[in-house]
Design a protein around this motif. Structure first.
Motif, mmCIF file in Angstrom:
data_model
loop_
_atom_site.group_PDB
_atom_site.id
_atom_site.type_symbol
_atom_site.label_atom_id
_atom_site.label_comp_id
_atom_site.label_asym_id
_atom_site.label_seq_id
_atom_site.Cartn_x
_atom_site.Cartn_y
_atom_site.Cartn_z
ATOM 1 N N SER A 68 31.760 35.932 45.930
ATOM 2 C CA SER A 68 33.199 35.962 45.676
ATOM 3 C C SER A 68 33.960 35.371 46.855
ATOM 4 N N TRP A 98 38.304 33.019 37.188
ATOM 5 C CA TRP A 98 38.035 34.028 38.213
ATOM 6 C C TRP A 98 38.778 33.680 39.504
ATOM 7 N N GLU A 99 39.960 33.079 39.315
ATOM 8 C CA GLU A 99 40.791 32.726 40.456
ATOM 9 C C GLU A 99 41.224 33.990 41.212
ATOM 10 N N LYS A 100 41.220 33.884 42.543
ATOM 11 C CA LYS A 100 41.620 35.006 43.403
ATOM 12 C C LYS A 100 40.814 36.264 43.065
ATOM 13 N N ASP A 101 39.485 36.036 42.988
ATOM 14 C CA ASP A 101 38.544 37.127 42.716
ATOM 15 C C ASP A 101 38.844 37.819 41.385
ATOM 16 N N ARG A 134 41.239 41.333 36.215
ATOM 17 C CA ARG A 134 41.129 42.703 36.742
ATOM 18 C C ARG A 134 42.434 43.487 36.626
ATOM 19 N N ASN A 135 43.517 42.770 36.349
ATOM 20 C CA ASN A 135 44.812 43.428 36.177
ATOM 21 C C ASN A 135 45.388 43.194 34.776
ATOM 22 N N PHE A 193 41.703 38.098 39.752
ATOM 23 C CA PHE A 193 42.905 38.929 39.814
ATOM 24 C C PHE A 193 43.527 39.143 38.428
ATOM 25 N N GLU A 194 43.678 38.072 37.668
ATOM 26 C CA GLU A 194 44.365 38.188 36.374
ATOM 27 C C GLU A 194 43.576 39.052 35.393
ATOM 28 N N LEU A 247 36.650 32.325 46.825
ATOM 29 C CA LEU A 247 37.997 32.485 47.368
ATOM 30 C C LEU A 247 38.334 31.380 48.373
#
Length: 503
Positions: A33, A65-68, A73-74, A70-71, A37
């Motif tokens: 990861s 899987w941009e920014k680990d 996972r949230n 982020f989208e 990043l």
């Protein structure tokens, strides 16, 4: 260790076929990861299962899987509850052996190199310091796997628990020979997978092999595929012999493998000629180049100096019509492509071979033109799983106007260029043709007159169709629409659905 992977909760939002997006935003080989990043890339490989495929392959999808991640996972619902399930994240980016949840076509398992994420239907097993990954893959690729899995679970849905319950016998003196055979099989299957433009490691079409005619190129390619097939089959049967002996099951099964169970491609003249035509269009569009292996352009800054042997189309707009109305007419450019590769001396023989492979009965150029008008786009849509990277602007059933564009070369003035440089020019050609026909009709009679009247009526129908189509194009051209490749083919194609061929 056998683990389920990511459940995005909205694949349409977070997944793309790898061909859809800007290649400069992709990272295919991140080992962690942190590495992803640092690269600031957005799209990485996503293991989604797919068709029955042994040893290597089914590298089709990418996940955001941009920014680990982020989208993803949230990704929550309106009540703030997490919709996605990014489970077992410690296994992300690792190499694995992987199989599909559904095994209706028979169990198959393959190697998955590091760099990606697996989902719930592309289940995976990871090396944990105990069972050698290649040994495990070799065992699971034999006849024993189907035999034992049918006892563990007679349904077509093979769950993680079934895999964990598989009885493994490690024969230490056989590990090296098993590993060697498995690595050979992975290499053979990877070479097979990478022979086609739907692989991100595709280099060049198999017909670009130094032969002097396309028939010789096909024969050489045929020999390559047959050799791969025989080697893989022999290796699979050797693995069957080894593990049948280890498990003491010689009374239950033999080592022989049916040809239909070998998941490699075997040369087929019609399919291979069609794929050669597809590659030629890719070179016309600038996606590929005869001067460089691999993907040359799929987003970013277009560099025309990459195309010396065969120049890429200046604007990424290629007309398809029933006659050579334009300098960059697709049939004219295809013939030039064949000439560049095989020379002018063999041109007619090569065109005849292509026409025969396509199943045509008339003059070779007419057969090739008919294929582009009627069937090329259907084949392209099928090849790219209804996510075409070349888009067909199509006025309708009368074939009044057609042209292809390459979505990665689309600009906000592309529609305006189609209208002014191509549609208006086509309309002018129709007017000239109709005037000429009227003059000839005045001096004709009998069968000749009937023939000319039919030709006139056909062009009049095309003229009416293109007039109506021009109005639709005009409206879109004025909007100067921009597209985002991250949105994928489905969303972008829908913007222009009234002027594009239906998928």
């Amino acid at each position: 260790d056998v683990k389920q992977g990511l459940a995005t909760a909205d694949n349409n939002r977070f997944l793309r076929l790898w061909q859809e997006v800007d290649i400069n935003k992709c990272k295919f080989n991140a080992k962690s990861s942190d590495e992803l990043l640092q690269s600031q890339k957005k799209w990485i490989p996503y293991n989604k299962g797919g068709q029955r495929r042994q040893w290597y392959g089914n590298y089709d999808y990418l996940v955001n899987w941009e920014k680990d991640g982020f989208e993803i996972r949230n990704f929550v619902d309106k009540n703030g509850k997490l919709r996605s399930r990014p489970q077992n994240r410690d296994s992300y980016f690792k190499e694995a052996i992987t199989w599909g949840l559904i095994t209706s076509g028979g169990f198959s398992i393959r190697y998955r190199s590091y760099g990606g994420i697996h989902d719930v239907s592309g289940m995976s097993a990871f090396f944990n310091g105990s069972l050698d990954l290649y040994y495990g893959l070799g065992l699971m690729s034999t006849k024993l796997s189907d035999f034992i899995f049918k006892m563990l679970n007679p349904t077509i849905n093979l769950q993680v628990g079934d895999f964990k319950n598989f009885p493994v016998i490690i024969h230490k003196t056989k590990i090296n020979i098993v590993d060697e055979l498995v690595k050979e099989n992975i290499g053979i299957s990877k070479s097979d997978w990478d022979s086609f433009e739907t692989s991100w490691d595709f280099g060049k079409h198999p017909f670009i092999n130094g032969e002097k005619t396309i028939e010789q190129s096909f024969n050489t390619w045929n020999q390559i595929t047959q050799k791969r097939f025989k080697e893989l089959k022999s290796n699979e049967e050797e693995l069957n012999r080894i593990f049948i002996d280890i498990y003491g099951l010689s009374d239950e099964m033999d080592e022989f493998v049916d040809d239909k169970d070998i998941t490699l491609y075997r040369a087929d003249v019609k399919n291979d000629v069609k794929s050669f035509i597809s590659y030629a269009v890719g070179c016309m569009m600038g996606r590929y180049s005869l001067d460089k292996d691999g993907l040359v352009y799929a987003g970013g800054e277009f560099n025309s100096s990459n195309y010396v042997s065969f120049t890429a189309d200046r604007d990424g707009i290629i007309p398809i019509s029933d006659d050579e109305y334009f300098d960059d007419d697709i049939v004219h450019r295809f013939i030039e492509f064949v000439k560049v590769i095989y020379g002018e001396d063999n041109l007619e023989d090569n065109l005849k071979f292509i026409a025969n492979a396509l199943g045509g009965k008339s003059h070779s150029r007419a057969v090739i033109r008919n294929y582009f008008i009627k069937d090329f786009y259907k084949d392209h849509v099928k090849l790219y799983k209804k996510r075409p990277i070349y888009w067909l602007f199509d006025s309708g059933k009368k074939n009044g106007f057609k042209c292809l564009i390459y979505m990665h070369r689309y600009k906000k003035d592309t529609i305006a260029r189609i209208r002014t440089d191509y549609i208006h020019e086509q309309q002018s050609r129709y007017r000239t043709a109709l005037a000429d026909l009227e003059n000839r009709l005045n001096d004709s009679e009998g069968a000749e007159k009937i023939k000319l009247e039919k030709e006139r009526d056909s062009i009049q129908e095309k003229s009416r169709e293109i007039l109506s189509y021009e109005e639709k194009i005009h409206s879109l051209a004025d909007e100067m629409i921009e597209i985002d490749l991250d949105d994928g083919v489905k969303n972008n194609y829908d913007i222009f659905k009234n002027v594009l061929a239906k998928i």
